[in-house]
Design an enzyme around this catalytic site. Structure first.
Site, short mmCIF file in Angstrom:
data_model
loop_
_atom_site.label_atom_id
_atom_site.label_comp_id
_atom_site.label_asym_id
_atom_site.label_seq_id
_atom_site.Cartn_x
_atom_site.Cartn_y
_atom_site.Cartn_z
N LYS A 14 0.83 -1.21 0.00
CA LYS A 14 0.00 0.00 0.00
C LYS A 14 0.86 1.26 0.00
O LYS A 14 0.59 2.20 -0.75
CB LYS A 14 -0.93 0.03 1.23
CG LYS A 14 -1.91 -1.14 1.31
CD LYS A 14 -2.90 -0.96 2.44
CE LYS A 14 -2.29 -0.97 3.84
NZ LYS A 14 -1.65 -2.23 4.25
N ARG A 89 -9.59 0.60 8.97
CA ARG A 89 -9.12 -0.75 9.32
C ARG A 89 -10.12 -1.52 10.17
O ARG A 89 -9.85 -2.66 10.53
CB ARG A 89 -7.81 -0.63 10.11
CG ARG A 89 -6.55 -0.94 9.28
CD ARG A 89 -5.40 -0.78 10.24
NE ARG A 89 -4.18 -1.42 9.90
CZ ARG A 89 -3.14 -0.80 9.35
NH1 ARG A 89 -3.22 0.42 8.93
NH2 ARG A 89 -2.00 -1.46 9.19
N ARG A 128 11.65 -6.01 4.91
CA ARG A 128 11.53 -4.57 5.13
C ARG A 128 12.12 -4.19 6.49
O ARG A 128 12.70 -3.13 6.65
CB ARG A 128 10.04 -4.17 5.05
CG ARG A 128 9.81 -2.68 5.11
CD ARG A 128 8.38 -2.32 4.75
NE ARG A 128 7.49 -2.44 5.89
CZ ARG A 128 6.15 -2.25 5.84
NH1 ARG A 128 5.58 -1.96 4.69
NH2 ARG A 128 5.42 -2.34 6.91
N ARG A 134 11.52 0.30 11.39
CA ARG A 134 10.24 0.20 12.10
C ARG A 134 10.31 -0.94 13.11
O ARG A 134 10.56 -2.08 12.74
CB ARG A 134 9.10 -0.05 11.11
CG ARG A 134 8.63 1.20 10.44
CD ARG A 134 7.51 0.93 9.47
NE ARG A 134 6.38 0.19 10.04
CZ ARG A 134 5.20 0.06 9.43
NH1 ARG A 134 5.02 0.62 8.24
NH2 ARG A 134 4.23 -0.63 9.98
N ARG A 146 0.10 -8.63 13.54
CA ARG A 146 -0.53 -7.63 12.67
C ARG A 146 -1.40 -8.31 11.62
O ARG A 146 -2.48 -7.83 11.29
CB ARG A 146 0.55 -6.77 12.01
CG ARG A 146 1.14 -5.76 12.98
CD ARG A 146 2.51 -5.31 12.57
NE ARG A 146 2.53 -4.54 11.34
CZ ARG A 146 3.62 -4.37 10.60
NH1 ARG A 146 4.77 -4.91 10.95
NH2 ARG A 146 3.55 -3.66 9.51
P1 AMP Z 1 0.83 0.70 8.94
O1 AMP Z 1 1.92 1.70 8.75
O2 AMP Z 1 -0.39 1.05 8.15
O3 AMP Z 1 1.30 -0.71 8.73
O4 AMP Z 1 0.39 0.79 10.47
C1 AMP Z 1 1.29 0.49 11.52
C2 AMP Z 1 0.52 0.31 12.82
O5 AMP Z 1 -0.17 1.54 13.13
C3 AMP Z 1 -0.56 -0.74 12.79
O6 AMP Z 1 -0.06 -2.04 13.06
C4 AMP Z 1 -1.50 -0.25 13.89
O7 AMP Z 1 -0.98 -0.53 15.17
C5 AMP Z 1 -1.43 1.26 13.70
N1 AMP Z 1 -2.48 1.73 12.75
C6 AMP Z 1 -2.29 2.30 11.53
N2 AMP Z 1 -3.46 2.61 10.94
C7 AMP Z 1 -4.41 2.22 11.83
C8 AMP Z 1 -5.84 2.25 11.80
N3 AMP Z 1 -6.51 2.74 10.75
N4 AMP Z 1 -6.50 1.77 12.88
C9 AMP Z 1 -5.85 1.28 13.96
N5 AMP Z 1 -4.51 1.21 14.03
C10 AMP Z 1 -3.79 1.67 12.99
#
Ligand code: AMP
Length: 191
Positions: A14, A89, A128, A134, A146
């Site tokens: 994404k 999400r 990654r 991260r 996740r």
């Molecule tokens: P991402 O960068 O999209 O992989 O998000 C990293 C982490 O941020 C996720 O594993 C969640 O802990 C948190 N996170 C990101 N977007 C959301 C969302 N829309 N709702 C809840 N937690 C989120």
């Protein structure tokens, strides 16, 4: 205004595809993951609270991310459209997003859902983790948590938009450019 959700499990590409799509279509990129990491870097109260969930691979509470998105929509009134990446999400987030957009006489144009096998997701995220810095990428247990959150809470979001005929599945394996062209084809058909 054209609003797009780029959907898919962690590691489905994404972020990579969003960077290319915002350049081609002039959309405003809203990644809740990026917004949360920026809060963590600035050591805000929101960031500190979110970090404990993120480090465990769990979703941050709905009200926190919905509040962030609501502010971002208010702060970007003059854009051509939004690309939502990593949001919504949960079903509650999807409902809240529809309501927020409706208040602005707007809606989601399409959800493009990247489809990638679980084995490939884990491989990509582990790789990654070697360079991304991260903390949630460099531990296979957190990566699996996740993906479990995705199956338990996030996958249903696609069902929500399917009811409105807004979901298009895109094969998320192949070269970055091949996947990008497949995404562009769907957007061009709708824009
Ligand atoms: P991402 O960068 O999209 O992989 O998000 C990293 C982490 O941020 C996720 O594993 C969640 O802990 C948190 N996170 C990101 N977007 C959301 C969302 N829309 N709702 C809840 N937690 C989120």
């Amino acid at each position: 205004m054209f609003n797009l959700i780029l959907f898919g499990p962690p590691g489905s590409g994404k972020g990579t595809q969003s960077e290319k799509l915002i350049v081609r279509y002039g959309l405003k990129h809203l990644s809740t993951g990026d917004l949360l990491r920026s809060e963590i870097n600035r050591q805000t109260a929101l960031g500190l609270a979110a970090k404990s969930f993120m480090d465990k691979g769990q979703l941050v509470p709905d009200e926190v991310v919905i509040g962030m998105i609501s502010s971002a929509l208010d702060e970007n009134q003059e854009v051509k459209g939004f690309l939502f990446d990593g949001f919504p999400r949960t079903s509650a987030q999807a409902l809240a997003l529809d309501n927020l957009l409706e208040l602005k006489k707007n809606s989601i144009g399409v959800m493009l859902a990247l489809d990638v096998s679980e084995e490939e997701l884990v491989n990509r995220l582990v790789k990654r983790g070697e360079t991304s810095g991260r903390s949630d990428d460099n531990n296979e247990q957190v990566i699996r948590a996740r993906i479990t959150e995705y199956h338990n809470k996030t996958a249903a979001v696609a069902d929500y938009y399917k009811k409105f005929n807004k979901v298009v599945m895109i094969k998320g394996e192949g070269s970055i450019d091949e996947i990008f062209e497949a995404l562009c084809k769907e957007i061009d058909n709708r824009i």
